[in-house]
Design an enzyme around this catalytic site. Structure first.
Site, PDB file in Angstrom:
ATOM      1  N   ASP A  42      -4.242   5.452   6.352  1.00  0.00           N
ATOM      2  CA  ASP A  42      -4.782   6.747   6.940  1.00  0.00           C
ATOM      3  C   ASP A  42      -5.867   6.131   7.956  1.00  0.00           C
ATOM      4  OD1 ASP A  42      -5.351   9.249   7.268  1.00  0.00           O
ATOM      5  OD2 ASP A  42      -6.458   9.410   5.456  1.00  0.00           O
TER       6      ASP A  42
ATOM      7  N   PHE B 177      -1.668  16.197   4.161  1.00  0.00           N
ATOM      8  CA  PHE B 177      -1.903  15.282   3.213  1.00  0.00           C
ATOM      9  C   PHE B 177      -0.684  15.477   2.189  1.00  0.00           C
ATOM     10  CE2 PHE B 177      -3.864  14.577  -1.275  1.00  0.00           C
ATOM     11  CZ  PHE B 177      -4.452  13.710  -0.714  1.00  0.00           C
TER      12      PHE B 177
ATOM     13  N   GLU C 240       1.056  -1.256   0.043  1.00  0.00           N
ATOM     14  CA  GLU C 240      -0.007   0.014   0.023  1.00  0.00           C
ATOM     15  C   GLU C 240       0.818   1.384  -0.123  1.00  0.00           C
ATOM     16  OE1 GLU C 240      -2.551   1.668  -0.503  1.00  0.00           O
ATOM     17  OE2 GLU C 240      -4.199   0.904   0.475  1.00  0.00           O
ATOM     18  N   ASP C 241       0.289   2.442  -0.668  1.00  0.00           N
ATOM     19  CA  ASP C 241       1.138   3.645  -0.502  1.00  0.00           C
ATOM     20  C   ASP C 241       0.890   4.046   1.054  1.00  0.00           C
ATOM     21  OD1 ASP C 241      -1.700   4.148  -0.632  1.00  0.00           O
ATOM     22  OD2 ASP C 241      -1.265   5.734  -2.301  1.00  0.00           O
TER      23      ASP C 241
ATOM     24  N   ARG D 229       1.294  12.223  -9.022  1.00  0.00           N
ATOM     25  CA  ARG D 229       1.781  10.859  -8.871  1.00  0.00           C
ATOM     26  C   ARG D 229       3.459  10.791  -9.113  1.00  0.00           C
ATOM     27  NH1 ARG D 229      -2.449   7.438  -7.167  1.00  0.00           N
ATOM     28  NH2 ARG D 229      -4.369   7.959  -8.134  1.00  0.00           N
TER      29      ARG D 229
HETATM   30  P1  IMP Z   1      -7.691   4.642   4.290  1.00  0.00           P
HETATM   31  O1  IMP Z   1      -8.665   3.800   3.959  1.00  0.00           O
HETATM   32  O2  IMP Z   1      -8.317   6.041   5.040  1.00  0.00           O
HETATM   33  O3  IMP Z   1      -6.546   4.230   5.268  1.00  0.00           O
HETATM   34  O4  IMP Z   1      -6.988   5.166   3.079  1.00  0.00           O
HETATM   35  C1  IMP Z   1      -6.160   4.756   2.400  1.00  0.00           C
HETATM   36  C2  IMP Z   1      -5.946   5.371   0.798  1.00  0.00           C
HETATM   37  O5  IMP Z   1      -6.197   6.820   1.090  1.00  0.00           O
HETATM   38  C3  IMP Z   1      -4.590   5.354   0.537  1.00  0.00           C
HETATM   39  O6  IMP Z   1      -4.424   4.257  -0.257  1.00  0.00           O
HETATM   40  C4  IMP Z   1      -4.361   6.469  -0.280  1.00  0.00           C
HETATM   41  O7  IMP Z   1      -4.763   6.272  -1.597  1.00  0.00           O
HETATM   42  C5  IMP Z   1      -5.396   7.618   0.267  1.00  0.00           C
HETATM   43  N1  IMP Z   1      -4.730   8.698   1.076  1.00  0.00           N
HETATM   44  C6  IMP Z   1      -4.469   8.501   2.373  1.00  0.00           C
HETATM   45  N2  IMP Z   1      -3.959   9.756   2.774  1.00  0.00           N
HETATM   46  C7  IMP Z   1      -3.404  10.396   1.508  1.00  0.00           C
HETATM   47  C8  IMP Z   1      -2.373  11.411   1.547  1.00  0.00           C
HETATM   48  O8  IMP Z   1      -2.135  12.110   2.160  1.00  0.00           O
HETATM   49  N3  IMP Z   1      -2.185  11.491   0.280  1.00  0.00           N
HETATM   50  C9  IMP Z   1      -2.662  10.834  -0.988  1.00  0.00           C
HETATM   51  N4  IMP Z   1      -3.769   9.752  -0.713  1.00  0.00           N
HETATM   52  C10 IMP Z   1      -3.861   9.618   0.642  1.00  0.00           C
HETATM   53 MG    MG Z   2      -4.271   4.207  -2.256  1.00  0.00          MG
END
Ligand code: IMP
Ligand code: MG
Length: 177
Positions: free
Chosen positions: A103, A152, A99-100, A165
């Site tokens: 959050d 962010f 995963e990137d 990206r």
């Molecule tokens: P989660 O489901 O809230 O954990 O979100 C995960 C996804 O939200 C990641 O795979 C990202 O694609 C996106 N995301 C969360 N925070 C950021 C950020 O700071 N920048 C860009 N994408 C984010």
């Molecule tokens: Mg993602």
């Protein structure tokens, strides 16, 4: 494209040093085994490309695509949709989901749920970034590159509304309004 202010948070050289350490840990933990490495599109694409170059184990590669953001938002909608599934069987494989960023944790929680019912031998999560302060789901990465504050970020695969990206470094994005 909406104009924003970019400030480097983690440089490409720092990222690469850390990526090599993550690969070393995976090499050690899975010595003698085979892997199925699953990248979460699109954000993990550049990270995964660098990571697998330093993993010296036999591996299959696949991708999965999910969406949790709608349009130009910087917070998760909380609703995860499967856009495209893996093209390899998961059963009896040592799966590493790449995963990137984690959050709220809702995306990775969903992915772990849908993959674990397919009976992998093991299922680990390797995330480049972690924002632990925003967690809603009780989940943490098994391998984590950097823990970051609630900012962010874009670049090195991560986007805002589809853009940025291709930036080499991970940058803080401040939208000008
Ligand atoms: P989660 O489901 O809230 O954990 O979100 C995960 C996804 O939200 C990641 O795979 C990202 O694609 C996106 N995301 C969360 N925070 C950021 C950020 O700071 N920048 C860009 N994408 C984010
Ligand atoms: Mg993602």
């Amino acid at each position: 494209m909406e104009k924003g202010n970019l400030e480097v948070m983690i440089s490409y050289n720092e990222i690469l040093d850390r990526v090599k350490l993550l690969a070393d840990a995976i090499n050690r933990d899975f010595a003698g085994e085979e892997l199925l490495v699953i990248g979460v599109l699109k954000g993990a694409w550049i990270f995964m490309a660098d990571l697998v170059k330093y993993i010296d184990l036999p591996m299959e590669i696949s991708f999965i695509s999910v969406s949790s953001y709608s349009g130009a938002r910087t917070t998760s909608s909380g609703v995860v949709r499967l856009l495209c599934d893996v093209d390899r069987p998961v059963e009896r494989k040592n799966v590493i989901v790449v995963e990137d960023i984690i959050d709220t944790g809702l995306t990775i929680n969903y992915l772990k749920k849908i993959l674990s019912v397919r009976n992998p031998n093991s299922l680990k999560v390797c995330s480049l970034l972690d924002k632990p302060s925003r967690r809603l789901a009780d989940i943490n990465p098994d391998y984590c590159g950097f823990s970051i504050p609630d900012e962010f970020v874009v670049g090195y695969g991560l986007d805002y509304n589809g853009y940025y990206r291709n930036l080499r470094d991970i940058c803080k994005l401040k939208l000008s309004n």
